[in-house]
Design a protein around this motif. Structure first.
Motif, short mmCIF file in Angstrom:
data_model
loop_
_atom_site.label_atom_id
_atom_site.label_comp_id
_atom_site.label_asym_id
_atom_site.label_seq_id
_atom_site.Cartn_x
_atom_site.Cartn_y
_atom_site.Cartn_z
N GLU A 123 4.16 65.39 -45.75
CA GLU A 123 2.79 64.84 -45.87
C GLU A 123 2.14 65.06 -47.00
OE1 GLU A 123 -0.78 64.35 -42.35
OE2 GLU A 123 -0.73 66.08 -43.77
N LYS B 183 -3.68 64.08 -47.31
CA LYS B 183 -4.34 64.08 -45.87
C LYS B 183 -5.87 64.17 -46.23
CE LYS B 183 -4.90 66.73 -41.61
NZ LYS B 183 -4.61 67.93 -41.22
N SER C 237 -3.58 59.87 -43.58
CA SER C 237 -2.84 60.54 -44.48
C SER C 237 -1.61 59.70 -44.70
CB SER C 237 -2.32 61.76 -43.64
OG SER C 237 -1.54 61.29 -42.30
N GLU D 27 2.60 59.78 -46.26
CA GLU D 27 3.76 60.57 -46.63
C GLU D 27 4.31 60.40 -48.13
OE1 GLU D 27 5.71 62.17 -43.88
OE2 GLU D 27 3.49 61.95 -42.92
N LYS D 28 5.08 61.35 -48.26
CA LYS D 28 5.68 61.30 -49.69
C LYS D 28 6.52 59.74 -49.77
CE LYS D 28 8.74 63.71 -52.89
NZ LYS D 28 7.81 63.84 -54.24
N THR E 200 4.51 58.51 -54.47
CA THR E 200 3.30 58.23 -53.68
C THR E 200 2.41 57.28 -54.30
OG1 THR E 200 3.63 60.39 -52.44
CG2 THR E 200 1.87 58.93 -51.65
#
Ligand code: ATP
Ligand code: MG
Lengths: 231, 786
Positions: free
Chosen positions: A2, A5, A29, A31-32, A194
């Motif tokens: 993660e 967030k 959130s 994720e990478k 990201t």
């Protein structure tokens, strides 16, 4: 893993009659390596959301964690330093420094951080961006699409944990828009980067892993780009 | 590109136009300070040159005995010491050279190093006690040359023979008194002095201290060591003052005032640069927002703005310093032109390093101080401004313009001026500052007028005087002298004294020619001079409350018969002290009439005094010719005086000081001028878009012009108001300090100065609006859509 967030993020502008709740307890959130797109009507609060996540604006409530660090717990100075190392910005109006050429514009954030630019990385990025033969050009001598590609290079040069883009294609024609989208996608896949991007163009959400819709300050996840086009 | 600050260098070329204003301000500040300090430096040099020439370079003189003198000369802080003594200083003690009273000076050879007047221009200084140097007067009148022998008779009746070894130039004093003077060495002097029994004539030890010695302290120590009373110690006040070595409290005050003024100039510079940089920052909020957005910390933005300002100094400081030096050259050139003989020592292309250093340092300091506020302002720009599109183009208006009393465009103009409190105070404050500066400095001019009496236009270069004040200098002599080469003007005065009717008092009657009446015009208090010129009456002179009003009559007893003479006017002052007895304080009435009337009243033709003004290029040989003609016509019953050297000294002192002070005042007015132009140009360029928009919605150019003018006028009027509010009390304070405490003159509102500076401000405000207005006229109406 993660990377981002967001918890109960709220933002209020003005007081009394002019009071606008731009964000109402937004949580999500990422994720990478994910590529997120934010859609929504004008004035719904998209830019506000992005600015708060990017630490440009203070939120009135809630928390933002980037790579596990609480953005709003930092002091002004600390946050700036954190921001320049971990967040890359791409703007609708490109905002390149007009006096600097493409390459200088790209390495500028590193120089602000007192770092020496890694020449290999610069070459690689120029190659990927298709700006190798334009490296000595000033922004004024470039087309809009080329300018935006240089700006993407600037956002990527620091290996940021998160790239934020507010309508990066807003000033571009459809051809250049597609180029820019492809680049952002490739960056997301290739460098496990990201990316969170605002767009008005529903067609451009196709390549996104996740699509969020902001409506009147509330965030709703619409699911992956593919799902969106199916429904 | 290695560092983010390199951006400054890269963008400098393209931002030249935007930076022009700030750069100009820096150039101006450096220029002003260079000129001020350069002028002060040159003034100091000029004064020093002059002081050395007139007063010598000695620092102090002590009246001590021989053994003490030896001890004194041996002190480590003393660079030079020489003995000096005079005899017959007042030319009435009976030391005669061929029957003429002669002053005798005895001194060591070293003394010449300290007093230029003691130099020998031809031949050498006496080596034995039987040798002497004679002055130019002796050579000219007695034809004495080097190698001749002169014979001096002492009051005791002895005669001494001296071999003439050299000739000395005339000094201001010997020329004026037409006096004979010989120089002996100390042995010769003591030999002569030995016959004199009055003990008050003793040798003085003149000394020059080593550089960097604390002179006042040394003098105190020496006085203590030899138990000298204050009368036994003399100081060369002028030279010490110019070396900053004087203990004179009054002078310290003067330095203090100068320092205060220098600080004021720096503040003015800071004001101007801050204002121009602020507007730059306001125009570039988008850029600073972007920097912040890209991750520049506040500190980095501050450094960026500071460095950018400093980078402007790199070109601005040399340009400012160079132009400052140039102006100093021009001023020095003027000084040399106006008073050639005196300021020869002043370099034409002298570079005042203190001036340049002060300019550069002050430039840097000013920029650093000035950059502080704009830099902080830039650093406070939110990174959000880069994200939101309309960065910095819309002025955050906090109040709406009041359109009730004025036309809309005037109201808008006033609103623009008053809109932002901070900006308003900055702008009006800087305007006020020029006024305050001007008013503060103008007291120095008042001071100068008191401290230095300029040469009167009527001052003669040569004059001839009947000591018994009889009118026996023939009128024809004046006519004859007018034809001589080198003569500019010749004019005389006849003199007579008559008893007044009744009271037992006397009245002095003096004659003027037309030229002298013209010079007197400025001093006329009442009535008319013309009637006196025409011979219809006399002009009385106001003295100690004694005066006869115009229309009254002066009743003069001429022998048995009484004459009534009408008074046509009153003069406040005449440059002569006839009838003023300095010892008793008694005042005799004085009236002035035309020459023709004087002849009518007295029946006498001829002058008691004859004044000659020379042309600037008159040579010594021509002066000798004139003198010979005078002697031929008048014989030896007249006193001849050559005031050329004295006049030059007077003229030089007042020229150099007034050039310096008026130059400074002009510089201050210039600050005000540029300041206004700068501020208005800036505020207009910041609003250019707004003006374009207004033109687009139908405002005529005339209306835009009125808007700009009303903005300018609002700032100027408030600036003048604030300036007067602070400047007049300051003026009063400084006046009391500088003038009242010394000469007792009461302070009055400086109306003339106010008028000058307010006019300058008004003119610059008009000019300031003219430039931008032209720009606005050319403004394309569609500017907004671009
Ligand atoms: N500085 C501000 N002061 C007051 N209200 C603001 C401010 N910025 C934004 N708002 C309000 O917050 C709400 C959300 O604005 P935001 O800019 O986030 O919208 P957006 O979704 O980005 O719109 P668009 O698609 O037009 O860019 C709007 O109603 C706007 O009026
Ligand atoms: Mg938006």
């Amino acid at each position: 893993m993660e990377i981002l967030k967001v918890e109960n993020l709220s933002k209020v502008y003005g007081t009394g009659e002019a009071r606008v709740e731009a964000l109402k307890k937004v949580s999500f959130s990422m994720e990478k390596g994910q590529f997120g797109a934010v859609v929504g009507a004008s004035g719904s609060g998209k830019s506000t959301l992005l600015n708060c996540i990017g630490g440009l604006d203070e939120a009135d409530g809630g928390k933002v964690f980037l790579s596990g660090r609480d953005l709003f717990a930092m002091g002004e100075n600390e946050r700036t330093v954190f921001r320049r190392r971990n967040i890359g910005f791409i703007f609708q109006a490109f905002h390149l420094i007009p006096e600097l050429d493409v390459e200088q514009n790209m390495i500028f954030p590193l120089l602000l951080d007192g770092k020496k630019p890694d020449q290999e990385r610069v070459e690689e990025l120029l190659e990927v961006l298709g700006l190798k033969d334009r490296r000595r050009h000033l922004p004024g001598q470039l087309s809009g699409g080329q300018q935006q590609r240089a700006a993407i290079g600037r956002a990527l040069i620091t290996h940021p944990a998160l790239v934020l883009a507010d309508e990066p294609t807003g000033n571009l024609d459809s051809r250049s828009s597609q180029d820019v989208m492809d680049l952002l996608c490739r960056a997301s896949r290739h460098y496990q980067q990201t990316v969170l991007m605002i767009t008005h163009n529903r067609n451009l959400t196709a390549s996104a892993d996740r699509v969020f819709q902001v409506m009147d300050g509330r965030l709703k996840e619409l699911g992956g780009g593919q799902n969106e086009t199916l429904s | 590109m290695k560092h983010y600050l390199d951006l400054i260098k890269i963008s400098a070329g393209q931002r030249r136009k935007e930076n022009r204003m700030t750069r100009l301000c820096i150039v101006l500040a450096v220029f002003l300070v260079t000129v001020i300090f350069g002028m002060a430096d040159m003034e100091m040099r000029a004064q020093r040159i002059q002081a050395r020439k007139t007063d010598g370079s000695w620092h102090a003189a002590f009246q001590v005995e021989a053994e003490q003198g030896a001890l004194l000369s041996a002190r480590p802080e003393i660079r030079r010491a020489a003995r000096y003594g005079t005899l017959n200083y007042h030319l009435k003690d009976g030391y005669l050279l061929q029957g003429t009273e002669t002053g005798v000076c005895g001194f060591d050879l070293e003394f010449q190093e300290m007093i230029p007047d003691a130099r020998v221009s031809e031949g050498t200084f006496p080596e034995t006690d039987r040798e002497a140097v004679v002055n130019e007067n002796i050579r000219a009148r007695l034809g004495t040359g080097v190698g001749d022998t002169v014979e001096l008779t002492t009051p005791g009746g002895d005669t001494k023979q001296y071999l003439v070894t050299g000739i000395a130039e005339n000094t201001a004093l010997t020329a004026e008194l037409d006096a004979f003077c010989i120089f002996l060495n100390v042995d010769g002097f003591l030999d002569l002095y030995g016959e004199e029994d009055s003990a008050d004539q003793e040798l003085l030890y003149y000394v020059e201290f080593r550089p960097f010695c604390r002179i006042q302290q040394a003098i105190d120590e020496i006085s203590r060591q030899f138990a000298l009373s204050p009368e036994q110690v003399r100081q060369n006040a002028k030279v010490l003052m110019l070396m900053f070595q004087s203990g004179d409290l009054y002078l310290m005050q003067l330095y203090l005032v100068a320092a205060v003024l220098a600080v004021l100039v720096v503040i003015a510079g800071v004001f101007m640069i801050t204002a121009s940089m602020n507007s730059q920052v306001a125009e570039r909020t988008g850029f600073f927002g972007l920097l912040r957005c890209l991750g520049a910390t506040r500190r980095q933005v501050i450094r960026f703005v500071r460095r950018e300002a400093l980078s402007l100094c790199r070109t601005a400081i040399p340009v400012g310093a160079a132009s400052g030096v140039l102006v100093v050259w021009v001023l020095c050139g003027m000084l040399r032109l106006m008073s050639p003989g005196l300021f020869e020592g002043l370099p034409v292309f002298g570079v005042s390093w203190p001036g340049i250093a002060a300019g550069a340092v002050v430039g840097l300091i000013t920029v650093l101080l000035a950059a502080g506020a704009p830099a902080r302002r830039a650093s406070r720009v939110s990174p959000l401004t880069a994200v939101s599109g309309n960065a910095g183009t819309v002025h955050a208006a906090k109040k709406t313009a009041g359109t009730r009393f004025f036309r809309i465009e005037t109201a808008l103009g006033i609103h623009h001026a008053l809109g932002s409190r901070k900006n308003f105070f900055l702008v009006t404050g800087s305007f006020a500052f020029s006024i305050i500066l001007f008013l503060a400095f103008s007291t120095a001019i008042d001071f100068m007028h008191h401290a230095i009496t300029p040469l009167r236009p009527s001052a003669p270069d040569l004059y001839l005087l009947r000591e018994d004040q009889t009118n026996e200098i023939p009128l024809g002599l004046a006519e004859e002298l007018r034809g001589y080469p080198g003569v500019k003007r010749v004019f005389g005065r006849s003199h007579a004294e008559f008893p007044l009717e009744g009271e037992g008092q006397n009245v002095i009657v003096l004659s003027y020619d037309i030229q002298q009446f013209q010079w007197a015009e400025g001093a006329l208090i009442e009535g008319s001079l013309q009637d006196a010129v025409d011979g219809k009456g006399v002009v009385s002179v106001y003295r100690d409350g004694n005066m006869s009003a115009p229309g009254s009559f002066v009743k003069i007893l001429m022998g048995e018969q009484e004459q009534e003479v009408p008074v046509t006017g009153v003069l406040g002052d005449v440059p002569y002290n006839y009838g003023l007895d300095a010892d008793t304080g008694q005042v005799t009435d004085l009236v002035i009439c035309s020459e023709e009337m004087f002849q009518r009243l007295t029946g006498e033709t001829g002058y008691a005094v004859l004044d000659v003004q020379l042309r600037r290029d008159a040579t010594d040989a021509q002066v000798q010719e004139i003198r010979r003609a005078m002697e031929e016509a008048c014989g030896s019953d007249v006193v001849y005086s050559d005031r050329r050297i004295r006049n030059q000294e007077t003229r030089g002192a007042s020229y150099s000081m007034s050039l310096f002070l008026y130059g400074f005042l002009a510089v201050i007015a210039l600050i005000g001028f540029f300041n206004i132009i700068n501020n208005i140009a800036m505020s207009v360029s910041a609003r250019m878009r707004e003006y374009g928009a207004m033109r687009a919605v139908g405002m005529s150019t005339a209306q835009v012009t009125r808007m700009v003018v009303s903005e300018t006028m609002t700032c100027t009027v408030f600036g003048v108001l604030f300036g007067c509010m602070a400047g007049i009390p300051l003026n009063r304070l400084l006046f009391r300090w500088l003038v009242t405490s010394r000469w007792g003159d009461a302070w009055s509102v400086p109306g003339r100065e106010l008028m000058v500076i307010v006019t300058v401000m008004a003119v610059s405000a008009c000019l300031a609006s003219a430039g931008p207005v032209k720009q606005v006229r050319k403004l394309p109406i569609n500017l907004l859509t671009k």
